[in-house]
Design a protein around this motif. Structure first.
Motif, PDB file in Angstrom:
ATOM      1  N   LEU A 240      46.512 -48.794 -42.896  1.00  0.00           N
ATOM      2  CA  LEU A 240      46.622 -47.581 -42.549  1.00  0.00           C
ATOM      3  C   LEU A 240      47.712 -47.514 -41.756  1.00  0.00           C
ATOM      4  O   LEU A 240      48.570 -46.504 -41.419  1.00  0.00           O
ATOM      5  CB  LEU A 240      45.363 -47.088 -41.392  1.00  0.00           C
TER       6      LEU A 240
ATOM      7  N   ARG B 222      50.737 -46.801 -43.759  1.00  0.00           N
ATOM      8  CA  ARG B 222      50.487 -45.468 -44.231  1.00  0.00           C
ATOM      9  C   ARG B 222      50.028 -45.487 -45.729  1.00  0.00           C
ATOM     10  O   ARG B 222      50.622 -44.421 -46.521  1.00  0.00           O
ATOM     11  CB  ARG B 222      51.910 -44.627 -44.184  1.00  0.00           C
ATOM     12  N   ARG B 223      49.213 -46.400 -46.136  1.00  0.00           N
ATOM     13  CA  ARG B 223      48.504 -46.437 -47.339  1.00  0.00           C
ATOM     14  C   ARG B 223      47.471 -45.434 -47.447  1.00  0.00           C
ATOM     15  O   ARG B 223      46.842 -45.508 -46.397  1.00  0.00           O
ATOM     16  CB  ARG B 223      48.168 -48.047 -47.828  1.00  0.00           C
ATOM     17  N   PRO B 224      47.392 -44.832 -48.516  1.00  0.00           N
ATOM     18  CA  PRO B 224      46.308 -43.713 -48.757  1.00  0.00           C
ATOM     19  C   PRO B 224      44.892 -44.446 -48.708  1.00  0.00           C
ATOM     20  O   PRO B 224      44.820 -45.334 -49.481  1.00  0.00           O
ATOM     21  CB  PRO B 224      46.553 -43.052 -49.671  1.00  0.00           C
TER      22      PRO B 224
END
Length: 354
Positions: A120, A123-125
């Motif tokens: 997170l 910024r990985r989904p």
């Protein structure tokens, strides 16, 4: 009842505070008489918890053959994420040199949470339950390093005991189901059994080893084949009779025998049994040696069994992993020895002591 072979991956799973780490530490301590190297990886654990594990191994195990790889709860997320990989790399080093290694990862639920935190931040989904979509691949790539090498490759082995935590016994949650599908079986610890003082609190209905009895010593396999069925039948009958139902003599004997199985399956922490003691206990159960012994005296029977065998039946006490099923002669002598021990603890001797 739950065989574990070298090169296997066996998940230890249960709610918080049900004895998951205790089983893993006992497995480490039980290697004190072997040449197995043990690696313990603590992921996101409190420093005090890790200190207790280290102290237990120092006091009861073989600390000169144990490695501790620690990523404490207050360590940086990246360091906690790398902890199991570092421990597994150390274990693989020895496996590649023909040694047998036991790897304990405590625990992968916290490792998954740390990986989610790192992902997170990058910024990985997020995917299901906010875990990254590749969490299954991350854990499978780690645990699939466990193996038993062929003799031409050195013959070493890496056995993995990953630990996972459930919430309110929910083994169908995302991370537990991932790990169950990756490993070769699981040992499930039931909070209800734990609070009833049945320790280790292993639920035999939800625990399984997919490798099977081929990994067991032949003498142990021959004696333990019917144990799970006998214990399961007892548990079913016990629930039925809790309602005050009248039972016949045969059912009463099954219930009394099952109560003795339950007592025998209890085990104090840091006191793993030798193979000879396990065989003797299974013979005592199968031959009905304990059926006439009061339940409150079975603890004394278990406590004095090791010393009794070494003096009264040393051949049984010296059984090793390659031991074949008991001969009729040895079984008869062992049964006679166990009966003699039971007589010293029977109602008559109990009354005289009082």
């Amino acid at each position: 009842m739950i065989p574990l072979g070298r090169g296997q991956r066996e998940l230890i799973i249960g709610d918080r505070g049900t004895g998951k780490t205790a089983i893993a530490v006992d497995a480490i301590i039980n290697q004190r008489a072997t040449d197995v190297i043990c690696v313990y990886a603590a992921v996101g654990q409190k420093a005090s918890t890790v200190a207790q594990v280290v102290d237990a191994v120092r006091r009861y195990g073989a600390p000169d053959r144990c490695l501790f790889v620690i990523g404490e709860a207050n360590a940086a997320p990246g360091l906690q994420w790398l902890t199991p990989y570092s421990a597994c790399t150390m274990a693989e080093y020895f496996m590649g040199r023909g040694r047998d290694v036991l790897l304990v990862i405590d625990d992968l639920t916290k490792h998954a949470a740390v990986y989610r935190q790192v992902s997170l931040l990058l910024r990985r989904p997020p995917g299901r339950e906010a875990y990254p979509g590749d969490i299954f691949y991350i854990h499978s790539r780690l645990l699939e390093r466990a193996a038993k090498l062929a003799p031409e490759l050195g013959g070493g082995s890496l056995t993995a005991l990953p630990i996972a935590e459930t919430q309110a016994g929910n083994i169908s949650a995302y991370i537990p189901t991932n790990l169950i599908s990756i490993t070769d079986g699981q040992i499930y610890l039931d909070p209800r059994l734990f609070y009833e003082d049945q320790k280790p609190a292993v639920d035999i209905g939800k625990s399984v080893s997919r490798v099977g009895g081929k990994t067991q010593a032949p003498v142990l396999k021959a004696l333990s084949e019917s144990l799970r069925l006998e214990y399961a039948q007892f548990l079913e009958l016990e629930v039925f009779t809790r309602f005050g139902t009248m039972v016949d003599e045969r059912t009463r004997k099954v219930i009394e025998h099952g109560k003795r199985i339950r007592v025998v399956l209890r085990q104090p922490q840091f006191a793993p049994l030798t193979l000879g003691e396990e065989v003797a206990l299974l013979v005592a159960l199968s031959q009905g040696v304990l059926d006439n012994l009061p339940l409150e005296r079975i603890g004394d029977f278990l406590g004095g069994l090791g010393a009794w065998l070494r003096t009264d039946c040393p051949e049984a006490a010296a059984l090793g992993d390659e031991a074949r099923p008991l001969s009729d002669d040895l079984r008869a002598r062992l049964t006679a020895s166990l009966n003699a021990l039971a007589r010293t603890l029977g109602p008559a001797s109990q009354g005289s002591q009082q």
